[in-house]
Scaffold this motif. Sequence first.
Motif, mmCIF file in Angstrom:
data_model
loop_
_atom_site.group_PDB
_atom_site.id
_atom_site.type_symbol
_atom_site.label_atom_id
_atom_site.label_comp_id
_atom_site.label_asym_id
_atom_site.label_seq_id
_atom_site.Cartn_x
_atom_site.Cartn_y
_atom_site.Cartn_z
ATOM 1 N N LEU A 27 0.823 -1.203 0.000
ATOM 2 C CA LEU A 27 0.000 0.000 0.000
ATOM 3 C C LEU A 27 0.863 1.262 0.000
ATOM 4 O O LEU A 27 0.484 2.282 -0.583
ATOM 5 N N PHE A 28 2.017 1.196 0.635
ATOM 6 C CA PHE A 28 2.942 2.330 0.658
ATOM 7 C C PHE A 28 3.356 2.707 -0.763
ATOM 8 O O PHE A 28 3.394 3.892 -1.123
ATOM 9 N N ASN A 42 -6.412 -12.794 0.542
ATOM 10 C CA ASN A 42 -4.994 -12.844 0.231
ATOM 11 C C ASN A 42 -4.208 -12.053 1.260
ATOM 12 O O ASN A 42 -4.711 -11.740 2.338
ATOM 13 N N HIS A 43 -2.970 -11.690 0.907
ATOM 14 C CA HIS A 43 -2.090 -11.022 1.857
ATOM 15 C C HIS A 43 -2.624 -9.684 2.321
ATOM 16 O O HIS A 43 -2.268 -9.199 3.392
ATOM 17 N N ARG A 44 -3.510 -9.040 1.540
ATOM 18 C CA ARG A 44 -4.069 -7.750 1.941
ATOM 19 C C ARG A 44 -4.933 -7.886 3.194
ATOM 20 O O ARG A 44 -5.034 -6.966 3.996
ATOM 21 N N ASN A 45 -5.599 -9.031 3.323
ATOM 22 C CA ASN A 45 -6.550 -9.214 4.410
ATOM 23 C C ASN A 45 -5.909 -9.586 5.738
ATOM 24 O O ASN A 45 -6.437 -9.244 6.802
ATOM 25 N N ILE A 46 -4.790 -10.290 5.688
ATOM 26 C CA ILE A 46 -4.241 -10.887 6.908
ATOM 27 C C ILE A 46 -3.912 -9.854 7.990
ATOM 28 O O ILE A 46 -4.345 -10.003 9.138
ATOM 29 N N PRO A 47 -3.157 -8.771 7.695
ATOM 30 C CA PRO A 47 -2.892 -7.787 8.758
ATOM 31 C C PRO A 47 -4.163 -7.144 9.300
ATOM 32 O O PRO A 47 -4.262 -6.875 10.506
ATOM 33 N N VAL A 48 -5.145 -6.905 8.419
ATOM 34 C CA VAL A 48 -6.400 -6.283 8.858
ATOM 35 C C VAL A 48 -7.155 -7.215 9.795
ATOM 36 O O VAL A 48 -7.645 -6.799 10.849
ATOM 37 N N ILE A 49 -7.243 -8.489 9.424
ATOM 38 C CA ILE A 49 -7.944 -9.468 10.271
ATOM 39 C C ILE A 49 -7.243 -9.599 11.618
ATOM 40 O O ILE A 49 -7.894 -9.643 12.673
ATOM 41 N N CYS A 50 -5.916 -9.651 11.622
ATOM 42 C CA CYS A 50 -5.159 -9.728 12.879
ATOM 43 C C CYS A 50 -5.431 -8.511 13.759
ATOM 44 O O CYS A 50 -5.621 -8.632 14.973
ATOM 45 N N SER A 51 -5.458 -7.330 13.147
ATOM 46 C CA SER A 51 -5.668 -6.107 13.931
ATOM 47 C C SER A 51 -7.092 -6.026 14.480
ATOM 48 O O SER A 51 -7.308 -5.537 15.591
ATOM 49 N N ASP A 105 -10.873 -2.504 -3.167
ATOM 50 C CA ASP A 105 -9.547 -1.942 -2.912
ATOM 51 C C ASP A 105 -9.616 -0.521 -2.361
ATOM 52 O O ASP A 105 -8.749 -0.103 -1.595
ATOM 53 N N ARG A 106 -10.642 0.230 -2.754
ATOM 54 C CA ARG A 106 -10.767 1.608 -2.274
ATOM 55 C C ARG A 106 -11.365 1.677 -0.878
ATOM 56 O O ARG A 106 -10.981 2.530 -0.076
ATOM 57 N N LEU A 107 -12.287 0.786 -0.574
ATOM 58 C CA LEU A 107 -12.949 0.816 0.724
ATOM 59 C C LEU A 107 -12.086 0.253 1.850
ATOM 60 O O LEU A 107 -12.251 0.633 3.008
ATOM 61 N N ILE A 108 -11.160 -0.637 1.524
ATOM 62 C CA ILE A 108 -10.358 -1.286 2.568
ATOM 63 C C ILE A 108 -9.113 -0.481 2.940
ATOM 64 O O ILE A 108 -8.436 -0.788 3.926
ATOM 65 N N ILE A 109 -8.811 0.584 2.204
ATOM 66 C CA ILE A 109 -7.599 1.367 2.458
ATOM 67 C C ILE A 109 -7.510 1.881 3.900
ATOM 68 O O ILE A 109 -6.457 1.736 4.542
ATOM 69 N N PRO A 110 -8.572 2.486 4.476
ATOM 70 C CA PRO A 110 -8.451 2.940 5.876
ATOM 71 C C PRO A 110 -8.092 1.809 6.829
ATOM 72 O O PRO A 110 -7.280 1.994 7.740
ATOM 73 N N ALA A 111 -8.687 0.629 6.628
ATOM 74 C CA ALA A 111 -8.387 -0.516 7.498
ATOM 75 C C ALA A 111 -6.931 -0.938 7.356
ATOM 76 O O ALA A 111 -6.263 -1.260 8.348
ATOM 77 N N GLN A 112 -6.416 -0.945 6.126
ATOM 78 C CA GLN A 112 -5.016 -1.323 5.909
ATOM 79 C C GLN A 112 -4.066 -0.326 6.562
ATOM 80 O O GLN A 112 -3.024 -0.703 7.107
ATOM 81 N N LEU A 113 -4.425 0.936 6.514
ATOM 82 C CA LEU A 113 -3.594 1.987 7.104
ATOM 83 C C LEU A 113 -3.591 1.897 8.626
ATOM 84 O O LEU A 113 -2.542 1.979 9.270
ATOM 85 N N TRP A 146 5.352 -9.385 -4.757
ATOM 86 C CA TRP A 146 4.235 -8.552 -5.191
ATOM 87 C C TRP A 146 4.663 -7.554 -6.262
ATOM 88 O O TRP A 146 3.969 -7.375 -7.270
ATOM 89 N N GLY A 147 5.813 -6.914 -6.065
ATOM 90 C CA GLY A 147 6.261 -5.855 -6.961
ATOM 91 C C GLY A 147 6.363 -6.250 -8.418
ATOM 92 O O GLY A 147 5.731 -5.635 -9.282
ATOM 93 N N PRO A 148 7.150 -7.286 -8.757
ATOM 94 C CA PRO A 148 7.299 -7.649 -10.170
ATOM 95 C C PRO A 148 5.994 -8.067 -10.839
ATOM 96 O O PRO A 148 5.857 -7.980 -12.047
#
Length: 347
Positions: free
Chosen positions: A121-122, A238-247, A289-297, A334-336
Amino acid sequence: MTLLSLYLYQLVIIVSYNFRVNNKILGGLFCISWVALFAFRGKEYGLDIETYYNIFLDPDYYRLDEPLLVLINSLLSIASNDLFWFNLTYALLINVTLYYFFYKTSENFVICFILFSTSFLFYQFNLNIFRQGLANTLSVLFMVMFYRNKIYCSLLLLLPVFLHKSSVIFFLYFILSHFRINKNLVIFILISSLTPLIAILPKLLIEIASSIFPFLSNALTEYQRVSSNGEIGASSFNHRNIPVICSIFIVYLRWDSLDTKRGERILASMLVFSFLFATVFTGNVLLYDRLIIPAQLISVIFIVDYLKQKIRVYFPVVIMLLVIFSSLFTVLFWGPRNFLPEYEFLF
């Protein structure tokens, strides 16, 4: 290897300070390091940031509905239209805002900033969704400051809407934050977010949102159209969800001890509802992807603060492993597969 070298440099410094790095000067050094890196990026390194540069050069290249970026570009272009100047000022805007956000929301702000810098996200904020990244970060910050008895920030909540219309969702978060939420509701929302929802609900919500906020109608209708036609796919776990679910699980564990004065309760509320609303639109990856940004942050704050409280002795080791794993995953995996190839210098 340029990006990984910068992570290594940050790790060496925080290890040498024995992870006692929460001072503004050292944190500012890390922030400026990223600003410098993105200031010297090549013209084609990134995704939508190239479009932003074309808009910077010519406002008619792509007409924006929101006027604030047009105003920012007009002021910045007085000094120069050079690519380096554009890179530098845009990198300053987004990264200083991110750093200040973590500074105001966590006692472990330097670690939060470093860990967030290892996330995909950064790079999205810096190289792709610049407007939404800046607007959402400001919205979360202003919400927290408002609940710390800084009433003038309620007026500032309007500002990000003029930068990116998606920030209008924060007015809903503002309303929902006034309702008392039981911790059992938090776990219910978490479980509900992991289960499929009826397909008609997203369409119904889009129609309601379009009627309440007419200026969102065109964008929402287009999102719905490309989703219905199969032009875009559904989001998946996927990997986007895991930190959010943990938090969110951490919020559930800490619910009774959340500090309202420090803004933890409002952060928790935005975290939970952002994930819930995103899940409703799982079938439309653009909206998701747009709605989950605050949660990821926000998730970074709860994870870092919880680890510092619970595993104080092993905290440095755990953070070091998280930074290493997350940076390697983002840069090499993820990058490549997205828009992050090997770093390209401007000169």
